[in-house]
Design a protein around this motif. Structure first.
Motif, PDB file in Angstrom:
ATOM      1  N   SER A  99      85.847  28.299 -14.798  1.00  0.00           N
ATOM      2  CA  SER A  99      84.737  27.543 -14.239  1.00  0.00           C
ATOM      3  C   SER A  99      84.891  27.586 -12.729  1.00  0.00           C
ATOM      4  O   SER A  99      86.021  27.713 -12.213  1.00  0.00           O
ATOM      5  CB  SER A  99      84.776  26.082 -14.692  1.00  0.00           C
ATOM      6  OG  SER A  99      84.301  25.930 -15.997  1.00  0.00           O
ATOM      7  N   LEU A 100      83.799  27.468 -12.022  1.00  0.00           N
ATOM      8  CA  LEU A 100      83.897  27.411 -10.566  1.00  0.00           C
ATOM      9  C   LEU A 100      82.722  26.639 -10.002  1.00  0.00           C
ATOM     10  O   LEU A 100      81.709  26.425 -10.670  1.00  0.00           O
ATOM     11  CB  LEU A 100      83.981  28.817  -9.968  1.00  0.00           C
ATOM     12  CG  LEU A 100      82.946  29.834 -10.446  1.00  0.00           C
ATOM     13  CD1 LEU A 100      81.687  29.735  -9.619  1.00  0.00           C
ATOM     14  CD2 LEU A 100      83.525  31.231 -10.378  1.00  0.00           C
ATOM     15  N   TRP A 101      82.900  26.220  -8.768  1.00  0.00           N
ATOM     16  CA  TRP A 101      81.893  25.404  -8.094  1.00  0.00           C
ATOM     17  C   TRP A 101      81.604  26.039  -6.739  1.00  0.00           C
ATOM     18  O   TRP A 101      82.525  26.464  -6.028  1.00  0.00           O
ATOM     19  CB  TRP A 101      82.423  23.983  -7.914  1.00  0.00           C
ATOM     20  CG  TRP A 101      82.670  23.317  -9.242  1.00  0.00           C
ATOM     21  CD1 TRP A 101      81.808  22.543  -9.954  1.00  0.00           C
ATOM     22  CD2 TRP A 101      83.865  23.376 -10.032  1.00  0.00           C
ATOM     23  NE1 TRP A 101      82.367  22.136 -11.137  1.00  0.00           N
ATOM     24  CE2 TRP A 101      83.633  22.636 -11.212  1.00  0.00           C
ATOM     25  CE3 TRP A 101      85.107  24.013  -9.862  1.00  0.00           C
ATOM     26  CZ2 TRP A 101      84.598  22.493 -12.211  1.00  0.00           C
ATOM     27  CZ3 TRP A 101      86.054  23.875 -10.861  1.00  0.00           C
ATOM     28  CH2 TRP A 101      85.803  23.111 -12.016  1.00  0.00           C
ATOM     29  N   PHE A 102      80.327  26.103  -6.383  1.00  0.00           N
ATOM     30  CA  PHE A 102      79.971  26.721  -5.105  1.00  0.00           C
ATOM     31  C   PHE A 102      78.767  26.035  -4.489  1.00  0.00           C
ATOM     32  O   PHE A 102      78.074  25.232  -5.136  1.00  0.00           O
ATOM     33  CB  PHE A 102      79.750  28.226  -5.255  1.00  0.00           C
ATOM     34  CG  PHE A 102      78.644  28.655  -6.190  1.00  0.00           C
ATOM     35  CD1 PHE A 102      77.439  29.120  -5.698  1.00  0.00           C
ATOM     36  CD2 PHE A 102      78.839  28.661  -7.570  1.00  0.00           C
ATOM     37  CE1 PHE A 102      76.429  29.549  -6.551  1.00  0.00           C
ATOM     38  CE2 PHE A 102      77.844  29.099  -8.437  1.00  0.00           C
ATOM     39  CZ  PHE A 102      76.625  29.547  -7.922  1.00  0.00           C
ATOM     40  N   THR A 103      78.515  26.339  -3.218  1.00  0.00           N
ATOM     41  CA  THR A 103      77.440  25.709  -2.475  1.00  0.00           C
ATOM     42  C   THR A 103      76.926  26.684  -1.415  1.00  0.00           C
ATOM     43  O   THR A 103      77.392  27.824  -1.326  1.00  0.00           O
ATOM     44  CB  THR A 103      77.930  24.398  -1.824  1.00  0.00           C
ATOM     45  OG1 THR A 103      76.823  23.741  -1.179  1.00  0.00           O
ATOM     46  CG2 THR A 103      79.007  24.655  -0.782  1.00  0.00           C
ATOM     47  N   ARG A 104      75.966  26.238  -0.622  1.00  0.00           N
ATOM     48  CA  ARG A 104      75.500  27.026   0.521  1.00  0.00           C
ATOM     49  C   ARG A 104      76.469  26.821   1.681  1.00  0.00           C
ATOM     50  O   ARG A 104      77.057  25.755   1.837  1.00  0.00           O
ATOM     51  CB  ARG A 104      74.104  26.572   0.972  1.00  0.00           C
ATOM     52  CG  ARG A 104      73.017  26.685  -0.064  1.00  0.00           C
ATOM     53  CD  ARG A 104      71.667  26.294   0.555  1.00  0.00           C
ATOM     54  NE  ARG A 104      71.725  25.003   1.234  1.00  0.00           N
ATOM     55  CZ  ARG A 104      71.565  23.834   0.636  1.00  0.00           C
ATOM     56  NH1 ARG A 104      71.331  23.776  -0.668  1.00  0.00           N
ATOM     57  NH2 ARG A 104      71.635  22.710   1.325  1.00  0.00           N
TER      58      ARG A 104
END
Length: 300
Positions: A194-199
């Motif tokens: 799983s991973l989390w990302f943003t601008r």
């Protein structure tokens, strides 16, 4: 200014966080955006490209922060989006694998040539299948990919496809109805995190809010590990599924947030290279461009 957080059941951590009110203690005006409520966008045929909806909505006002599997951020970079990785989970290799019916004549990945393979295209399943094909000396054009999503298990049981990249809890339902045989194990081939990302502009312009999201996720993940049954009920209430199957699925998954590592970047780069070589994204991608070492400081 509110913070818009995208969530859906496939990212277990964000789904539980959405339902427990932890983030609201730090960000009272958080706005939760169910990804299933957003426009689907263009979904190319699985032979022609990868869906890019998760990355696109991060840049069209849909939300500011999102958690997915490994494929969507690479697809986002393939569309030219300036994303940054925030954190990754441990390996979720026990969460799924590529299976065939027990009596199938397919005995090795090489036998997939010309076969119909069901998967949720654009998810981690695309990456696992490409890794398996590449290891067997095959390409995406050597198989018939069937973008089946949640219907994939039924297609395998009905004999409409020859193989399936399945994950739990859907895999549990199929295993309860008919014996299947593992053709490709995820362990040793793909970490499936799983991973989390943003601008990038959100990460750089609103660091306190990003730190609050990370801290809330860590607190919520710790709760899941002490309350698997109660967490499973949150998922089953949404999809009408079996609580036992959901509990089994959650117990197979690692929880907690880890910083981005060189090993993870290398695996993502391999996926990006294979996507491009097989015509699934239009441009070459440098995964390291989406890594900001400063964000590792958020992981305690």
């Amino acid at each position: 200014m509110s913070v818009r957080v995208g969530y859906f059941p496939h990212n277990n951590s964000l789904w539980v966080l959405r339902h427990r009110g932890i983030l609201e203690r730090a960000i009272p005006d958080v706005e939760w955006v169910d990804l299933r409520s957003l426009p689907d966008g263009d979904r190319p045929a699985p032979t022609d490209g990868l869906p890019s909806v998760h990355g696109d909505h991060l840049f069209d006002g849909g939300y500011d922060f999102i958690g997915t599997g490994s494929t969507p951020p690479v697809t986002a970079q393939g569309k030219g989006h300036d994303i940054v990785y925030v954190a990754v989970s441990g390996s979720r290799h026990e969460n799924g694998r590529l299976v065939v019916p027990e009596d199938s004549p397919i005995t090795s990945p090489e036998d997939l040539k010309g076969r119909r393979v069901a998967l949720g295209h654009g998810s981690w399943q695309t990456t696992l299948l490409l890794f398996a094909l590449d290891k067997a000396g095959l390409s995406w054009k050597d198989i018939v990919p069937v973008d089946a999503g949640t219907d994939a298990g039924a297609l395998l049981l009905n004999g409409e496809v020859d193989a399936w990249v399945g994950s739990y809890p859907s895999l549990s339902k199929v295993e309860a109805q008919a014996p299947v045989r593992e053709l490709v194990a995820t362990d040793g081939l793909f970490s499936h995190r799983s991973l989390w990302f943003t601008r990038r502009d959100f990460a750089e312009g609103r660091p306190a809010e990003l730190a609050a999201i990370v801290a809330a996720l860590q607190e919520s993940d710790a709760w899941i590990q002490e309350n698997y049954r109660e967490a499973a009920e949150l998922f089953a209430a949404d999809d009408g599924g079996d609580v036992d199957h959901w509990e089994n699925a959650l117990r197979k998954r690692p929880f907690g947030l880890n910083p981005v590592t060189e090993e993870f970047v290398a695996e993502q780069q391999r996926a990006a290279d294979l996507f491009h070589a097989n015509g699934l994204i239009d441009r070459e991608v440098t995964v390291a461009d989406a890594v900001d070492p400063e964000l590792a400081k958020l992981i305690r």
